[in-house]
Design an enzyme around this catalytic site. Sequence first.
Site, PDB file in Angstrom:
ATOM      1  N   GLN A 246       0.923  -1.302   0.109  1.00 49.82           N
ATOM      2  CA  GLN A 246      -0.050   0.004  -0.044  1.00 49.82           C
ATOM      3  C   GLN A 246       0.859   1.147   0.028  1.00 49.82           C
ATOM      4  O   GLN A 246       1.883   1.352   0.540  1.00 49.82           O
ATOM      5  CB  GLN A 246      -0.915  -0.025   1.211  1.00 49.82           C
ATOM      6  CG  GLN A 246      -2.135  -0.923   1.009  1.00 49.82           C
ATOM      7  CD  GLN A 246      -2.804  -0.635   0.228  1.00 49.82           C
ATOM      8  OE1 GLN A 246      -3.120  -0.023  -0.628  1.00 49.82           O
ATOM      9  NE2 GLN A 246      -3.893  -1.999  -0.174  1.00 49.82           N
ATOM     10  N   GLU A 294      -0.146 -16.528  -1.707  1.00 47.20           N
ATOM     11  CA  GLU A 294       0.004 -15.339  -2.572  1.00 47.20           C
ATOM     12  C   GLU A 294       0.774 -16.162  -3.758  1.00 47.20           C
ATOM     13  O   GLU A 294       1.557 -16.810  -3.606  1.00 47.20           O
ATOM     14  CB  GLU A 294       0.782 -14.548  -1.834  1.00 47.20           C
ATOM     15  CG  GLU A 294       1.621 -13.257  -2.446  1.00 47.20           C
ATOM     16  CD  GLU A 294       0.764 -12.474  -3.349  1.00 47.20           C
ATOM     17  OE1 GLU A 294       0.830 -12.507  -4.657  1.00 47.20           O
ATOM     18  OE2 GLU A 294      -0.461 -11.931  -2.841  1.00 47.20           O
ATOM     19  N   ASP A 337      -8.292  -9.934  -0.845  1.00 49.34           N
ATOM     20  CA  ASP A 337      -7.952  -8.474  -1.060  1.00 49.34           C
ATOM     21  C   ASP A 337      -7.701  -8.669  -2.689  1.00 49.34           C
ATOM     22  O   ASP A 337      -6.462  -8.694  -2.655  1.00 49.34           O
ATOM     23  CB  ASP A 337      -6.899  -8.024  -0.152  1.00 49.34           C
ATOM     24  CG  ASP A 337      -6.700  -6.565  -0.361  1.00 49.34           C
ATOM     25  OD1 ASP A 337      -7.296  -5.948  -1.225  1.00 49.34           O
ATOM     26  OD2 ASP A 337      -5.744  -5.956   0.214  1.00 49.34           O
ATOM     27  N   CYS A 364     -10.404  -2.793  -4.039  1.00 49.29           N
ATOM     28  CA  CYS A 364      -9.952  -1.599  -4.471  1.00 49.29           C
ATOM     29  C   CYS A 364     -10.756  -1.167  -5.617  1.00 49.29           C
ATOM     30  O   CYS A 364     -10.577  -0.193  -6.370  1.00 49.29           O
ATOM     31  CB  CYS A 364      -8.648  -1.576  -4.821  1.00 49.29           C
ATOM     32  SG  CYS A 364      -8.238  -2.718  -6.143  1.00 49.29           S
TER      33      CYS A 364
END
Length: 406
Positions: A246, A294, A337, A364
């Site tokens: 971020q 991930e 996310d 987002c």
Amino acid sequence: MLTFRVEKLVPGGYGLARTERGVVLVKGALPGELVRGEPKRKKGALFLEAPEILEAHPGRYPEPLPPSADLPLAYEAQLPLKEALVRDALERVAKLEAPLAPIRPSPRPLAYRTAAQYARHPLGGLAYRLPESHELHRLEKDPLLAEPLAWAFDVLKLWPLPVEEVALRGSLLEGKVLLGLVGGVPEALKRPAKALVQEGFAGVVWAEPSPKGRFRGRVTPLAGERTLLEAFGPLKATVSVESFSQVNPLAAGALLEEARTLVFGGRRALELYAGSGLFSLLLSPRYEEVVAVEISKEAVRRGEMDRKRLGAENVRFLRMDARKAEALGAFDLVVVDPPRAGLPPEVRAYLLRARPREILYVSCDPATWARDVGALVQGGYRLAFARPYDFFPFTHHVEVLSLLRL
């Protein structure tokens, strides 16, 4: 040429106007503004990318901003527009009238970014690449940059480096900056890299340009440090110049703080699209076992560094595609996310089959978030909480923190 008034803000940084030719999407235009231009049709819609503004919004921001700042409005006036984007997506896409908590502003409206990437301009200095164009917009300064990146920007403007782009990643916690040099010949950049470290940069890496995207090619350390520590609310985590972390750590820290208060805790938690595992590390004291999934090798490497530094023995990182989460079994909590495209069908199907008690969904993109929330609600979940967060002042982007429960 058409002259018309903009009606409202829509996703993508466009103002929407209704004209005799149909709906026109106007880049960077604000509600109520009178604009003029010749719209061009692309992708089945009419777009006006460079409008002439005949009557400006009374709150239009008067100072120069970079091209990425497509919401040039006084900060306090930006927030209700962003909140309305999320509310509209919830009602129009998800078909829900669930309550929405008030938007959480960025702690800093300007000087908030701790990462940025610029092209080298042929005439010297730094420039933005304009979207869907080869055109470069030369910059004298970037008011969105936090210190010490603003210092780094001023230094790099004067260095005639033989590269295509430069990337910056800073840490508010340490007050340092890492530099990535994209393109050029790495052997020829070793001496300049050492000089840049002496100038004040914490470290320099070289990156091979790649059509796959930023830092998808070879990356070679040239001088100094490779990583920095940054504070994201209650958590200190590793960042690097090639990392996808971020860029507004103060706003991200506030979101993490609130997320921690929302979940019940339990035996097993799963984080999909984990990056370096901020949520996994933050929530590890609340669960017996936490699995962070991930696909990025570099992100998993940083996550493992942080896990060991924090002593989070109950956190396990898996480098794998989130679409294969079915093999991991059942969990009390799943954190997602995803990128702007939202959840792929395989992940939505997994969630509806595995039926975790709670789903913490951070987004987002309000439109794809609303699509996914609508599907999960139809599958038996209820939207227990949702709040917009502003991570990117002076742009149309808005984040959403939400919790779904059975």
